[in-house]
Design a protein around this motif. Structure first.
Motif, PDB file in Angstrom:
ATOM      1  N   THR A  28      89.311 -24.717  96.743  1.00  0.00           N
ATOM      2  CA  THR A  28      89.880 -23.834  97.751  1.00  0.00           C
ATOM      3  C   THR A  28      90.194 -24.642  98.999  1.00  0.00           C
ATOM      4  O   THR A  28      89.319 -25.323  99.543  1.00  0.00           O
ATOM      5  N   PHE A  29      91.435 -24.558  99.454  1.00  0.00           N
ATOM      6  CA  PHE A  29      91.880 -25.333 100.613  1.00  0.00           C
ATOM      7  C   PHE A  29      91.983 -24.489 101.876  1.00  0.00           C
ATOM      8  O   PHE A  29      92.599 -24.924 102.853  1.00  0.00           O
ATOM      9  N   SER A  30      91.384 -23.324 101.874  1.00  0.00           N
ATOM     10  CA  SER A  30      91.494 -22.423 103.016  1.00  0.00           C
ATOM     11  C   SER A  30      90.870 -22.973 104.294  1.00  0.00           C
ATOM     12  O   SER A  30      91.205 -22.517 105.386  1.00  0.00           O
ATOM     13  N   ARG A  31      89.973 -23.941 104.180  1.00  0.00           N
ATOM     14  CA  ARG A  31      89.333 -24.541 105.345  1.00  0.00           C
ATOM     15  C   ARG A  31      89.951 -25.894 105.712  1.00  0.00           C
ATOM     16  O   ARG A  31      89.457 -26.564 106.633  1.00  0.00           O
ATOM     17  N   TYR A  32      91.013 -26.277 105.037  1.00  0.00           N
ATOM     18  CA  TYR A  32      91.596 -27.592 105.230  1.00  0.00           C
ATOM     19  C   TYR A  32      93.090 -27.519 105.487  1.00  0.00           C
ATOM     20  O   TYR A  32      93.783 -26.619 105.027  1.00  0.00           O
ATOM     21  N   ALA A  33      93.578 -28.507 106.209  1.00  0.00           N
ATOM     22  CA  ALA A  33      95.004 -28.623 106.449  1.00  0.00           C
ATOM     23  C   ALA A  33      95.743 -28.958 105.154  1.00  0.00           C
ATOM     24  O   ALA A  33      95.164 -29.512 104.210  1.00  0.00           O
ATOM     25  N   MET A  34      97.019 -28.628 105.123  1.00  0.00           N
ATOM     26  CA  MET A  34      97.885 -28.978 104.015  1.00  0.00           C
ATOM     27  C   MET A  34      99.135 -29.640 104.579  1.00  0.00           C
ATOM     28  O   MET A  34      99.498 -29.407 105.733  1.00  0.00           O
ATOM     29  N   GLY A  35      99.776 -30.452 103.771  1.00  0.00           N
ATOM     30  CA  GLY A  35     100.953 -31.145 104.250  1.00  0.00           C
ATOM     31  C   GLY A  35     102.002 -31.350 103.172  1.00  0.00           C
ATOM     32  O   GLY A  35     101.751 -31.137 101.982  1.00  0.00           O
ATOM     33  N   ALA A  97     100.349 -32.176  99.708  1.00  0.00           N
ATOM     34  CA  ALA A  97      99.129 -32.925  99.984  1.00  0.00           C
ATOM     35  C   ALA A  97      98.029 -32.000 100.495  1.00  0.00           C
ATOM     36  O   ALA A  97      98.256 -31.195 101.397  1.00  0.00           O
ATOM     37  N   GLY A  98      96.833 -32.132  99.925  1.00  0.00           N
ATOM     38  CA  GLY A  98      95.672 -31.375 100.361  1.00  0.00           C
ATOM     39  C   GLY A  98      94.845 -32.180 101.339  1.00  0.00           C
ATOM     40  O   GLY A  98      94.478 -33.313 101.050  1.00  0.00           O
TER      41      GLY A  98
END
Length: 124
Positions: A28-35, A97-98
């Motif tokens: 889960t990437f809800s707490r992290y930036a994405m690019g 990118a995660g």
């Protein structure tokens, strides 16, 4: 098991629009930036856009500012890049990118997960 899968690439006329998507699984990437980054054969991978964990803050490369919009849907663990007023020089493979942090930066070091890429071709 972490996987980022891009979709939505294709051929578009100059001046047209396209939206590419990136669906993440295994983490889960809800707490992290994405690019988003892009790359043309023979050239370095170039930063395009980033979005913070909440989606409230975005950052763009000067070359796409005003034309591209990055967004995310944390409920779907998905990030999007809408591209308007496309130019032939936008032609590239676009990579999702995660992030490793909550705030995105325009450097590879800030991202630890990468998709396979989706081809975007803009004809003139």
């Amino acid at each position: 098991q972490v996987q980022l899968v891009e979709s939505g690439g294709g051929l578009v006329q100059a001046g047209g629009s396209l939206r590419v998507s990136c669906a993440a699984s295994g983490r889960t990437f809800s707490r992290y930036a994405m690019g988003w980054f892009r790359q043309t054969p023979g050239k370095e991978r170039e930063f395009v856009a980033a979005i913070s964990w909440s989606g409230d803050n975005t950052y763009y490369a000067d070359s796409v500012k005003g034309r591209f919009t990055i967004s995310r849907d944390n409920a779907k663990n998905t990030v999007y890049l809408r591209m308007n007023s496309l130019k032939p020089e936008d032609t590239a493979v676009y990579y999702c990118a995660g992030g490793l942090f909550g705030w995105g930066t325009p450097t590879r070091e800030a991202y630890g997960y990468w998709g396979q890429g989706t081809q975007v071709t803009v004809s003139s």
